[in-house]
Design an enzyme around this catalytic site. Structure first.
Site: not given
Ligand code: AMP
Length: 363
Positions: A163, A320, A343
């Site tokens: 996000k 993480g 975090g």
């Molecule tokens: P975050 O917790 O925001 O660091 O997001 C990490 C997660 O984002 C991981 O589990 C990835 O599988 C997911 N992720 C990364 N790139 C993509 C993508 N293009 N589409 C869907 N999920 C994604």
């Protein structure tokens, strides 16, 4: 996490402390839950220290008091999971006072929860004479704050993950400091859409598109290079073993058609990002480039991890999922620093004060 805490624990034992350890595990709901007991951690810690680690079945109350009271110099007791009490997360003063007991000194080495004002991170400091940071937190602050005050340049920030909304504050804070940004992962699609590219069924935060535009124009005003993936790896099916293909470069009219979802950065993006990483003198990396948990979609994250590992820059990995990725590809030893707190590391990079650190005695 047990390993990461060993230097402080050993230091205190060798100084002759009567050591009372407390920690949490998992997300119990403020009451005892056997699956989150720390009892196995006491056994493991005992093996690592080569001495018996006593265990109290509740972090406050009579058993804990008795076990604490009978410790000799250099002996250790581990208390049961602090999150078995609601007072831990609500930072209840009575709970914090009971946890402090008659301790003379509180040492906080829990970097992963230092961004939360909980009973065992903040509350307890009000009931002991002095509070200090442990060696782990000291090292985290050194890499995530001190070393970034005057970073070697170019200073490159690599962000990925799901996000944009989770990372906005980091982007805004680091726009003041960094020379180059690389943005991959699902969050890149919000930026690509903001630039008018077709992103098919990729994850996009529609309500953040305006903000993405603002960030891009702010970066341009400041002369900060802001790199988005030149191309993407896409799939029709979000599952292990699914067929994938790489799109044409966005700049050459490529884009993602409806029915397809961007799940990783493309090959051209890997090359461009790797070249940028080679030029950097400081790299901060937070967030994967794609869905690296599935081997069909892991290439971008793996290659970026390899490029960061191979660089001569000061390399700091926080968050993480990027830490999981670095471990998956067995590159941990080749990074300058791997943060133990997702975090908390983000909040430090955002320039925020961590309540667990701010509460320590200012000597
Ligand atoms: P975050 O917790 O925001 O660091 O997001 C990490 C997660 O984002 C991981 O589990 C990835 O599988 C997911 N992720 C990364 N790139 C993509 C993508 N293009 N589409 C869907 N999920 C994604």
């Amino acid at each position: 996490r047990i390993q990461a805490a060993l230097p402080s624990i050993r230091h205190l034992i060798s100084g002759g402390a009567r050591l009372v350890l407390c920690s949490h595990l998992g997300r119990p709901k403020g009451e005892p839950d056997p699956q989150f007991s720390l009892r196995p951690a006491a056994v493991r810690l005992g093996e690592l220290l080569g001495q018996e680690v006593f265990f109290a079945g509740d972090c406050v109350g009579e058993d804990a008091q008795v076990k604490r009271g009978t410790l000799d110099s250099g002996q250790v007791v581990l208390l049961e999971n602090t999150r078995f009490h609601v007072g831990e997360k609500s930072n209840d003063p009575e709970f914090a006072e009971a946890l402090a007991g008659t301790a003379a000194l509180f040492v906080n080495d829990a970097f992963g929860t230092a961004h939360r004002a909980h009973g065992s991170t903040e509350g307890v400091t009000h009931h002991v004479e002095n509070s200090a940071m442990g060696l782990l937190i000291e090292r985290e602050l050194d890499f995530l704050c001190e070393k970034l005050v005057d970073p070697g340049r170019p200073f490159l920030v690599i962000l990925g993950g799901k996000k944009v909304s989770d990372k906005i504050e980091v982007i805004t804070a680091l726009l003041e400091k960094a020379d180059v940004f690389i943005v991959g992962g699902a969050m890149a699609y919000t930026f690509l859409k903001a630039q008018g590219f077709e992103v098919g069924d990729s994850l996009v935060e529609e309500e953040k598109i305006g903000l993405a535009r603002e960030i891009l124009s702010k970066a341009a005003d400041k002369g900060v290079k802001f790199l988005l993936p030149a191309d993407s790896r896409v799939t029709k099916e979000f599952r292990e073993g699914a067929d994938t293909k790489v799109t044409e470069a966005y700049s050459a009219g490529g884009g993602i058609a409806d029915g397809w979802e961007g799940i990783d950065i493309g090959d051209r993006a890997i090359e461009e990002f790797s070249a940028e990483i080679r030029k950097a003198r400081t790299v901060v990396w937070n967030g994967p480039m794609g869905v690296f948990e599935m081997s069909s979609f892991e290439k971008g994250t793996r290659e970026v991890a390899r490029a960061v590992a191979a660089s001569n820059a000061l390399t700091i990995v926080g968050g993480g999922d990027s830490v999981t990725a670095v471990k998956k590809y067995d590159l941990g030893d080749r990074m300058s620093f791997i943060s133990t707190g997702g975090g908390a590391s983000l909040e430090l990079l955002e320039g925020k004060k961590l309540p667990g650190v701010a509460a320590l005695t200012d000597l």
